[in-house]
Design a protein around this motif. Structure first.
Motif: not given
Length: 198
Positions: A130-147
């Motif tokens: 059950f090893p940890l795996k990770s990948r980056p997140i990119t939120i580009h300009s003017n984007a909105w992640i809501a509540a």
């Protein structure tokens, strides 16, 4: 259904021991993360909104690349500042969970609203370790992640895209498109402001 542990023919002593791996991260890094958590708790977690520049300064001391105009609310929880980049006027709202075992980039004027969850980590469910795996997140300009929305490992949120409240993004969100639901689905395009269109 009877448990195999109640089966008189089942010999627990003959079963292989479960695999418990060592620590995922080196001791030195775990100590640095402990120091970071203590510093944020003592010097930032209680501070009022106008002290955002102070919180940005503290984050930069631990390796974050944050523009001086970016805003991070005091109740945000950032796993490791060294894996965080925020552009001009980018915003991380109250209660945001920023689980950045891999890089998280929030570009200029992008907004991550209250209690949203940015998660770069997962596990390999096909490996018994059950090893940890990770990948980056990119939120580009003017984007909105809501509540209370969830953004998963490897997600790229296109310029001006919107992920609606409590939406779940597991794949790429196209620019200037509004997404809602779990899993997030596009519902319509978003109008560009005159400033964003330039």
């Amino acid at each position: 259904m009877r448990s195999r542990y109640n089966d008189p023919t089942f010999d627990i002593a003959a079963q292989p021991l479960p695999r418990f791996g060592g620590a995922t991260f080196a001791l030195r890094f775990r100590i640095m993360r402990l120091l970071w958590t203590i510093c944020w708790t003592l010097f930032a977690a209680w501070t009022p909104s106008p002290l955002s520049p102070w919180r940005g300064w503290l984050l930069r001391r631990f390796g974050a690349r944050i523009h001086s105009t970016a805003i991070v609310r005091s109740s945000a929880r950032i796993w490791w500042p060294g894996n965080l980049a925020m552009g001009k006027h980018a915003s991380m709202g109250p209660g945001v969970i920023c689980y950045n075992v891999a890089e998280i980039t929030i570009e200029d004027f992008a907004i991550v609203s209250q209690r949203a969850h940015l998660c770069t980590g997962t596990h390999d469910v096909d490996d018994e370790g059950f090893p940890l795996k990770s990948r980056p997140i990119t939120i580009h300009s003017n984007a909105w992640i809501a509540a209370e929305a969830f953004v998963g490992p490897g997600v790229v949120v296109g310029e001006g895209a919107v992920l609606g409240a409590r939406g779940v993004a597991a794949g790429k969100l196209e620019p200037w498109t509004i997404y809602v639901g779990n899993p997030a689905k596009p519902v319509r395009t978003r109008k560009r402001s005159a400033a964003a269109a330039q």
